[in-house]
Each structure stands twice: as C-alpha cells, then as structure tokens.
Design an enzyme around this catalytic site. Sequence first.
Site, PDB file in Angstrom:
ATOM      1  N   ASP A 135       0.841  -1.203   0.000  1.00 42.69           N
ATOM      2  CA  ASP A 135       0.000   0.000   0.000  1.00 42.69           C
ATOM      3  C   ASP A 135       0.881   1.261   0.000  1.00 42.69           C
ATOM      4  O   ASP A 135       0.819   2.058   0.925  1.00 42.69           O
ATOM      5  CB  ASP A 135      -0.966  -0.014   1.202  1.00 42.69           C
ATOM      6  N   ASP A 157       6.770   1.157   1.910  1.00 47.07           N
ATOM      7  CA  ASP A 157       6.413   0.182   0.865  1.00 47.07           C
ATOM      8  C   ASP A 157       7.266   0.403  -0.383  1.00 47.07           C
ATOM      9  O   ASP A 157       7.630  -0.555  -1.070  1.00 47.07           O
ATOM     10  CB  ASP A 157       4.942   0.321   0.462  1.00 47.07           C
ATOM     11  N   ASN A 208      -2.406   2.777   3.511  1.00 42.37           N
ATOM     12  CA  ASN A 208      -1.811   4.087   3.795  1.00 42.37           C
ATOM     13  C   ASN A 208      -2.581   5.203   3.106  1.00 42.37           C
ATOM     14  O   ASN A 208      -2.640   6.336   3.589  1.00 42.37           O
ATOM     15  CB  ASN A 208      -0.350   4.126   3.328  1.00 42.37           C
ATOM     16  N   THR A 248       2.852  -6.073   2.808  1.00 46.18           N
ATOM     17  CA  THR A 248       3.327  -4.941   3.615  1.00 46.18           C
ATOM     18  C   THR A 248       2.222  -3.907   3.852  1.00 46.18           C
ATOM     19  O   THR A 248       2.504  -2.739   4.083  1.00 46.18           O
ATOM     20  CB  THR A 248       4.557  -4.266   2.960  1.00 46.18           C
ATOM     21  N   PHE A 272      -0.757  -0.362  12.639  1.00 46.40           N
ATOM     22  CA  PHE A 272      -1.637   0.137  11.581  1.00 46.40           C
ATOM     23  C   PHE A 272      -2.194  -0.953  10.660  1.00 46.40           C
ATOM     24  O   PHE A 272      -3.412  -1.023  10.438  1.00 46.40           O
ATOM     25  CB  PHE A 272      -0.889   1.201  10.747  1.00 46.40           C
ATOM     26  N   ASN A 273      -1.343  -1.795  10.079  1.00 54.13           N
ATOM     27  CA  ASN A 273      -1.831  -2.781   9.105  1.00 54.13           C
ATOM     28  C   ASN A 273      -2.820  -3.759   9.743  1.00 54.13           C
ATOM     29  O   ASN A 273      -3.780  -4.199   9.101  1.00 54.13           O
ATOM     30  CB  ASN A 273      -0.668  -3.561   8.479  1.00 54.13           C
ATOM     31  N   HIS A 282       9.769   0.288   8.155  1.00 57.59           N
ATOM     32  CA  HIS A 282       9.197  -1.035   8.411  1.00 57.59           C
ATOM     33  C   HIS A 282       9.282  -2.026   7.239  1.00 57.59           C
ATOM     34  O   HIS A 282       9.820  -3.130   7.358  1.00 57.59           O
ATOM     35  CB  HIS A 282       7.705  -0.902   8.755  1.00 57.59           C
ATOM     36  N   ASP A 283       8.637  -1.670   6.126  1.00 62.68           N
ATOM     37  CA  ASP A 283       8.234  -2.674   5.140  1.00 62.68           C
ATOM     38  C   ASP A 283       9.360  -3.468   4.470  1.00 62.68           C
ATOM     39  O   ASP A 283       9.195  -4.679   4.237  1.00 62.68           O
ATOM     40  CB  ASP A 283       7.335  -2.032   4.080  1.00 62.68           C
TER      41      ASP A 283
HETATM   42  C1  BDR Z   1       2.930  -0.093   8.619  1.00 64.81           C
HETATM   43  O1  BDR Z   1       1.918   0.885   8.453  1.00 64.81           O
HETATM   44  C2  BDR Z   1       2.137   1.629   7.292  1.00 64.81           C
HETATM   45  O2  BDR Z   1       1.944   2.986   7.519  1.00 64.81           O
HETATM   46  C3  BDR Z   1       3.539   1.307   6.828  1.00 64.81           C
HETATM   47  O3  BDR Z   1       3.598   1.344   5.416  1.00 64.81           O
HETATM   48  C4  BDR Z   1       3.792  -0.064   7.369  1.00 64.81           C
HETATM   49  O4  BDR Z   1       3.353  -1.048   6.471  1.00 64.81           O
HETATM   50  C5  BDR Z   1       3.659   0.171   9.901  1.00 64.81           C
HETATM   51  O5  BDR Z   1       2.774   0.185  10.986  1.00 64.81           O
HETATM   52 CA    CA Z   2       2.845  -0.566   4.152  1.00 63.69          CA
END
Ligand code: BDR
Ligand code: CA
Length: 310
Positions: A10, A15, A39, A124, A165-166, A239-240
């Site tokens: 996303d 990402d 996102n 991701t 978040f995800n 993160h991703d």
């Molecule tokens: C995740 O949330 C998104 O904002 C980032 O792309 C990542 O996948 C981190 O919490």
């Molecule tokens: Ca992401």
Amino acid sequence: MATPVILDCDPGHDDAFAIWLAAGDPGIDLRAVTTVGGNGRLAHTTYNARVVCSVAGVTSVPVAAGADRPLRRTLTTAESIHGANALGGPELPEPTVAADPRDAAVLIRDTLDAATEQVTIVATGPLTNIALFVRIYPDRLSKIQRIVWLGGSTGRGNVTPYAEFNAWVDPEAVAVVLGCGVPFTMIGLNVTHQALVTPQVLGRIEAIGNRTAAFGVELLHFYNSTYETDQGMPDGPLHDPIAVALVARPELVTTVRTRLDVELLGTETAGATSVDLIDKLGRPANADVATGLDVDGFWDLLEAALRELR
Ligand code: BDR
Ligand code: CA
C-alpha cells in the site's frame, strides 16, 4: 536460486523501499505487485506503486489493484504519516508502468498458476487482498510457500496503544489469513522500530547517487518529518523492506515459533496482535514471529539493492 515473490503493498514511503529491495536484490525474483487500500485510498496506492516501479526502471513486473476497503470495516488511511496522496514529499513523475487490468486476486492466481515452484507472498499493508484470495481460490493455497507479513507487534502499537496500523485497518483479514493453513510469518513493530532512518542512513542512501536513491531520499525526509510530528520519532522506522529482507536473507531476522492471534472485539484493543511468547494459553503454535534484526546487515542489503536500480 532466487525466491519467487508476489509483493502485496500500500505505497506508502516504506512500501516503496520494499518494492525496490524486492526488485534490486538478487535473492528475490519479483513476479507481481498488488495493491490494497491502506496508507492511502486504493487509487493512490496503485498509482504510487506504478510511480515507484517506473522511477526504478522496474517495467516488466505487473502491478494490479485489489481491495479498496477492509473486509468488514471502513478504511482509515495513514495521512498523518504518508501525506494526502500516501507518498508525500517528492513531485511524482507520470508513471510509465501501466496498471494491469486484472484484479489483484486474479493476478495472484495467474502468477501462482504460471510458476513451476511454490511462490512466497510478502504483504506490507492490510491483509485484505490476501484474505480475499484465500476465500476465492482455496484450491491454490498449496502453491504458496509462505506468507510473510509486515504488521502487528509483540508489544505496543502505533495507531492505538496496542494496535499496529496494518493489523488495525483490517483485523478480520489477519484472522482469515492466519487460519488458512499457509505458513505465516509476522514482522512487527517490536523489530521494525530498530531500523531507524538516521542522518547516517540518509547519507548512505544519498551517496548511492542514482535516480531511485535520490527519489528515496526525498521520500525519507518527508517521512521523518511526519514521524517526528505524529509519533515523536525524528528518525522514522523503515518497516516494510524488513519483510523482503527476511525472505532474501533469512539470517538477518530472528524469529520464534509461537501462538499468534488478533483481537477483533476489544473496545480499546481491536487490531492488537496477541503473541503468546511464554505459552500461557497452551494453544498450538501457528506462526513464526520476528524478535530480532541485524540492523547493519539490513541497511547493507537495502543499499546494495538500491545500487542495482537506476
Ligand atoms: C505499517 O503501516 C504503514 O503505515 C507502513 O507502510 C507499514 O506497512 C507500519 O505500521
Ligand atoms: Ca505498508
């Protein structure tokens, strides 16, 4: 031999780096990119994936759009981190990579059918597309080697005190995917918050000197500024790409086999991942969960991949 991978994402600043790592690392054979609302709204994340591929000269990997909303909930985006178009910062060039007309689930099916070996799915973003695939094509699950997901946490969250978040966007999708029987790996905030975009990291990426790295540095300046405002972290966590790194170089990420569940009902904790590291529940282990990262090795891997792109 390179590991065949479908990347569901996303984009999203981090990402973008996941796409570039998957495209540039010789250990990964990137077969398809699919997009999901997360996102940003799906139109933005799909456009952004096309931009990210175009900037890096990744022109032979199909990019297809999937779900524009979670299975049961209303989509909430991450504008405070990624901006109004989900890829804030640089001016986005018109993408030269077209959107594949197939739906994400169909592209995943076709990619699996065309493969002579099992394929790894790296996700991701919210797991909506993968959950829909599980429901629509259960007869194809045997073609998936494993699902590696960037999401969740063994501890605290980032969108609510306990939800990452995800996971928070589509917890029902997490539950569907966890229950589908395909080997599942989770890399959560407890690990990703070690991969901080420090001034030193920014300097390394800038020194690469190609177009992808220059575009990436613009992304990271924006990302660090929003992370500082929104999360009090002036060096944002990237993160991703760690999910891609785990596939490319498994020794970079330490994992434990454990019990993973996701909270669907909690009034304060919806979307929280429950990781039973001390086996208090006595339930069968159902996932590999990341607990450690070779941070230097990760940045080395990412830098090397970016150097392979244009
Ligand atoms: C995740 O949330 C998104 O904002 C980032 O792309 C990542 O996948 C981190 O919490
Ligand atoms: Ca992401």
